[in-house]
Design an enzyme around this catalytic site. Structure first.
Site, PDB file in Angstrom:
ATOM      1  N   CYS A 112      13.005 -27.680  30.733  1.00  0.00           N
ATOM      2  CA  CYS A 112      12.865 -27.138  29.395  1.00  0.00           C
ATOM      3  C   CYS A 112      12.776 -28.296  28.418  1.00  0.00           C
ATOM      4  O   CYS A 112      13.766 -28.982  28.156  1.00  0.00           O
ATOM      5  CB  CYS A 112      14.060 -26.241  29.049  1.00  0.00           C
ATOM      6  SG  CYS A 112      13.906 -25.500  27.407  1.00  0.00           S
TER       7      CYS A 112
ATOM      8  N   GLU B  36       6.992 -23.471  28.790  1.00  0.00           N
ATOM      9  CA  GLU B  36       6.811 -24.230  30.033  1.00  0.00           C
ATOM     10  C   GLU B  36       5.317 -24.461  30.193  1.00  0.00           C
ATOM     11  O   GLU B  36       4.503 -23.662  29.717  1.00  0.00           O
ATOM     12  CB  GLU B  36       7.355 -23.469  31.254  1.00  0.00           C
ATOM     13  CG  GLU B  36       8.860 -23.236  31.253  1.00  0.00           C
ATOM     14  CD  GLU B  36       9.693 -24.489  31.518  1.00  0.00           C
ATOM     15  OE1 GLU B  36       9.103 -25.561  31.779  1.00  0.00           O
ATOM     16  OE2 GLU B  36      10.928 -24.384  31.440  1.00  0.00           O
TER      17      GLU B  36
END
Length: 228
Positions: A2, A105
């Site tokens: 992340c 992502e």
DNA sequence: CCAGACGTTGTT
DNA sequence: GTCTGG
DNA sequence: CCAGACGTTGTT
DNA sequence: GTCTGG
């Protein structure tokens, strides 16, 4: 992993949702929050209670010589966070919640990487499991920083990326923060992928690639890439 | 004993 | 600071 | 995470 | 290629 997320709920709403008391820091709506930036966390106060505070994304261990990016760790593996020298102390004594509305992502593909936005089907803000640290430099300068814990991807994220941030359920916040004095193994048990059926995802513009871009349209679905 | 590390990811 | 490697 | 830089000198 | 900055 992340490395970018969105936080569009204002301070007052987050304080209410996460039961933070005391003075509220000011921060703008963020559609593309990036490492090294000052972002809000929720942590315990010295007295019983929680507070909302700003900290720099990228944990700087207290023993680090400086806020060097080599020791500025944006993610910690759930599998080893309780043992790694850089995180062990923070795991035991300085857990935090990292408020977010969604995260990005990137999917590796021919012709470059395609970004996707992930959020809760409920549409509600949520909290990543995080750790914070207080660093004091030789010159007396101080920096508070944090990292986001990551784990294996669930079935929602897996088509895009193999790892994802740990998202905590509301009812687990107190345990993660150590407010119920649960043993280590029970805190570690929280560091699991969120069930996939609680999440939603869509492709977004590559404008999100540049941390200089930070506008609401970054969260909009890119129609060209949606399924048939 | 001292020196050196201390982190994550993907490599289409 | 604390652990591992030499 | 991605984007963008990646160098030296002497200068008030 | 590799590091720094956001």
């Amino acid at each position: 992993m992340c490395g970018r997320y969105a936080l569009t709920s204002p301070p007052e709403a987050l304080a209410k949702l996460f039961a933070a008391i005391g003075a509220l820091p000011n921060f703008p709506r963020r559609y593309n929050a990036a490492p090294s930036q000052a972002l809000p966390i929720v942590r315990r106060t010295p007295r019983p209670g929680r507070e909302l505070a700003l900290a720099r994304w990228g944990l700087i261990p207290s023993w680090s010589k400086g806020p060097d990016s080599r020791f500025s760790m944006i993610n910690a593996r759930a599998e080893t966070v309780a043992e790694k020298p850089a995180y062990r102390g923070a795991f035991r004594h300085r857990p935090c919640l990292v408020p977010a509305n969604g995260f990005f992502e990137w999917q590796a593909a021919k012709g470059g990487k395609q970004p996707y936005y992930f959020s809760l089907k409920s549409g509600e803000p949520f909290a990543f499991a995080g750790l914070w640290e207080h660093w004091i430099g030789a010159g007396g300068d101080e920096i508070e920083s944090f990292t986001i814990i990551v784990t294996d991807a669930n079935d929602c994220v897996a088509p895009v990326h193999q790892r994802m941030p740990v998202i905590l359920h509301m009812q687990d916040h107190a345990r993660w923060l150590g407010e119920d004095d649960a043993p280590t193994r029970e805190r570690l048990a929280l560091l699991r992928p969120l069930p996939a059926d609680e999440m939603q995802c869509w492709p977004v513009s590559k404008k999100v690639n540049s941390p200089a871009n930070d506008s609401p349209d970054l969260l909009e679905a890119e129609a060209d890439l949606l399924g048939p």
